[in-house]
Design an enzyme around this catalytic site. Structure first.
Site, PDB file in Angstrom:
ATOM      1  N   LYS A  62       0.797  -1.225   0.000  1.00 52.20           N
ATOM      2  CA  LYS A  62       0.000   0.000   0.000  1.00 52.20           C
ATOM      3  C   LYS A  62       0.833   1.280   0.000  1.00 52.20           C
ATOM      4  O   LYS A  62       0.359   2.336  -0.443  1.00 52.20           O
ATOM      5  CB  LYS A  62      -0.941   0.009   1.210  1.00 52.20           C
ATOM      6  CG  LYS A  62      -2.058  -1.021   1.176  1.00 52.20           C
ATOM      7  CD  LYS A  62      -3.176  -0.601   0.249  1.00 52.20           C
ATOM      8  CE  LYS A  62      -4.429  -1.445   0.456  1.00 52.20           C
ATOM      9  NZ  LYS A  62      -5.545  -0.986  -0.381  1.00 52.20           N
ATOM     10  N   SER A  87      -8.587  -0.289   6.791  1.00 56.46           N
ATOM     11  CA  SER A  87      -8.506  -1.284   7.866  1.00 56.46           C
ATOM     12  C   SER A  87      -7.105  -1.371   8.440  1.00 56.46           C
ATOM     13  O   SER A  87      -6.894  -2.009   9.465  1.00 56.46           O
ATOM     14  CB  SER A  87      -8.928  -2.666   7.347  1.00 56.46           C
ATOM     15  OG  SER A  87      -8.014  -3.119   6.365  1.00 56.46           O
ATOM     16  N   GLU A 213      -9.536 -13.567  -3.607  1.00 58.27           N
ATOM     17  CA  GLU A 213     -10.154 -12.927  -2.444  1.00 58.27           C
ATOM     18  C   GLU A 213     -10.672 -13.990  -1.481  1.00 58.27           C
ATOM     19  O   GLU A 213     -10.747 -15.179  -1.839  1.00 58.27           O
ATOM     20  CB  GLU A 213     -11.277 -11.975  -2.882  1.00 58.27           C
ATOM     21  CG  GLU A 213     -12.391 -12.609  -3.643  1.00 58.27           C
ATOM     22  CD  GLU A 213     -13.371 -11.579  -4.210  1.00 58.27           C
ATOM     23  OE1 GLU A 213     -13.324 -10.400  -3.841  1.00 58.27           O
ATOM     24  OE2 GLU A 213     -14.201 -11.994  -5.042  1.00 58.27           O
ATOM     25  N   GLY A 217     -15.748 -13.004   1.348  1.00 59.05           N
ATOM     26  CA  GLY A 217     -15.848 -11.679   0.735  1.00 59.05           C
ATOM     27  C   GLY A 217     -15.673 -11.746  -0.764  1.00 59.05           C
ATOM     28  O   GLY A 217     -14.753 -11.152  -1.316  1.00 59.05           O
ATOM     29  N   ASP A 219     -17.191 -10.493  -3.312  1.00 56.47           N
ATOM     30  CA  ASP A 219     -17.868  -9.488  -4.126  1.00 56.47           C
ATOM     31  C   ASP A 219     -17.162  -9.284  -5.468  1.00 56.47           C
ATOM     32  O   ASP A 219     -17.808  -9.060  -6.499  1.00 56.47           O
ATOM     33  CB  ASP A 219     -17.946  -8.149  -3.379  1.00 56.47           C
ATOM     34  CG  ASP A 219     -16.569  -7.634  -2.972  1.00 56.47           C
ATOM     35  OD1 ASP A 219     -15.946  -8.267  -2.101  1.00 56.47           O
ATOM     36  OD2 ASP A 219     -16.121  -6.627  -3.542  1.00 56.47           O
ATOM     37  N   SER A 313       1.255  -9.657  -0.261  1.00 58.75           N
ATOM     38  CA  SER A 313       0.892  -8.238  -0.218  1.00 58.75           C
ATOM     39  C   SER A 313       1.261  -7.513   1.062  1.00 58.75           C
ATOM     40  O   SER A 313       1.391  -6.289   1.057  1.00 58.75           O
ATOM     41  CB  SER A 313      -0.614  -8.061  -0.478  1.00 58.75           C
ATOM     42  OG  SER A 313      -1.366  -8.650   0.548  1.00 58.75           O
TER      43      SER A 313
END
Length: 330
Positions: A62, A87, A213, A217, A219, A313
């Protein structure tokens, strides 16, 4: 490219933006190592290249997107300050980037975020505001604070400069190891997957890009299958960095265009993968950071005989949680 309701999606980043991001973050972000494991190769029948973003500044990929987005702001905007909601990993990334660039940072974080991520954000000098992720809308809360204070909102994934910054990890990986047959990335809101897909499409055009994912979750997988953004309740999973409820319009548009498939893994598979990384490769990886590797090591992506990039990650996990999760029977 059409958006969720048929409207054109504008402002999509391109590989040229990834290349510009690489120039912006050079000297600030680490060029993280690419790790290999003969054991993992034997398990999968593939040649795996693990991009170790758990060794990135602030402990996760990130930092790339956060630093790129904040450094691109006009000086006056940076001076007023930046706000985000996260988060934890984007929170810490924004906090550190703001400290390096001389910008005040305000971070909205869920009250049940890992303590290490909350403490890390505060440690970098950010003001942290806690909220209940199951009953409060973090985006609405962010807007309500940003307006009166004159702060610039840098969202965790649905922002062109954030997406471009995340794409630099795939750019580095392909520059380091050469062409890939498959690139497997982690998926929450889609910033990493979208950015990696942009880089792979330009630098290794034959590469299939796969997103992963958590099962709870899914989606992104549902959105990919249905051709429109699907919103779900906040998923309950140990992959706290992938508890987003929907892809962004920018990330979804790129994913639809450049990604081959999206698969899911269970929390149990994430724990197995955390244990593998700790015992075999001697690295600490958080549950969300294990998404891509869990799919590959459990045979959910066809990699046999292929050259495969796998994104690790992040590594931001409370040590007590890490010990508890990895202490079970191997």
């Amino acid at each position: 490219m059409q958006g969720e309701h048929g409207a054109a999606v504008t402002g999509l980043p391109t590989y040229a933006d990834v290349a510009r991001a690489a120039e912006r973050i050079a000297g600030a972000a680490h060029r993280t190592p690419v790790l290999t494991s003969r054991t993992a190769d034997a398990m999968t029948g593939a040649k795996l290249f693990f991009k170790a973003e758990n060794l990135q500044r602030a402990g996760a990929f990130k930092f790339r997107g956060a630093y790129n987005a904040i450094s691109a702001l006009p000086e006056a905007e940076r001076a007023r300050g930046v706000i985000t909601f996260s988060s934890g990993n984007h929170a810490q990334a924004v906090a550190l980037a703001c400290r390096l660039l001389g910008a005040p940072a305000t971070i909205i974080m869920p009250e049940d975020a890992p303590a290490a991520k909350i403490e890390g954000s505060r440690g970098y000098g950010a003001e942290v505001i806690l909220y209940d992720r199951y009953s409060q809308d973090r985006e609405a809360l962010g807007r309500s604070i940003a307006g009166p204070r004159g702060l610039t909102l840098i969202p965790p994934f649905n922002h062109p400069d954030v997406i471009a910054g995340q794409g630099t990890l795939a750019q580095e990986l392909i520059e380091t190891v050469g062409d890939l047959d498959v690139l497997v990335a982690c998926l929450g809101g889609g910033g990493q997957l979208a950015g990696c897909a942009l880089a792979a499409a330009d630098l290794s055009p034959g590469c299939r890009v796969i997103g992963v994912e958590p099962e709870a979750g899914n989606d992104g997988q549902r959105s990919f299958r249905e051709g429109q953004v699907v919103t779900i309740p906040v998923p309950r999973t140990i992959a706290d960095g992938a508890q987003s409820t929907a892809l962004g319009d920018l990330t979804f548009a790129i994913i639809r265009r450049h990604v081959a498939d999206i698969v899911t893994v269970s929390d149990a598979q994430l724990v197995e993968t955390m244990r593998f990384f700790a015992s075999r490769m001697k690295i600490v990886v958080e549950p969300t950071g294990c998404l891509a590797a869990a799919a590959v090591l459990n045979g959910l992506v066809n990699v046999r005989g292929k050259r495969v990039g796998v994104v690790i990650s992040g590594g931001n996990v409370d040590l007590a949680t890490f010990a508890q999760l990895t202490a079970g029977a191997a």
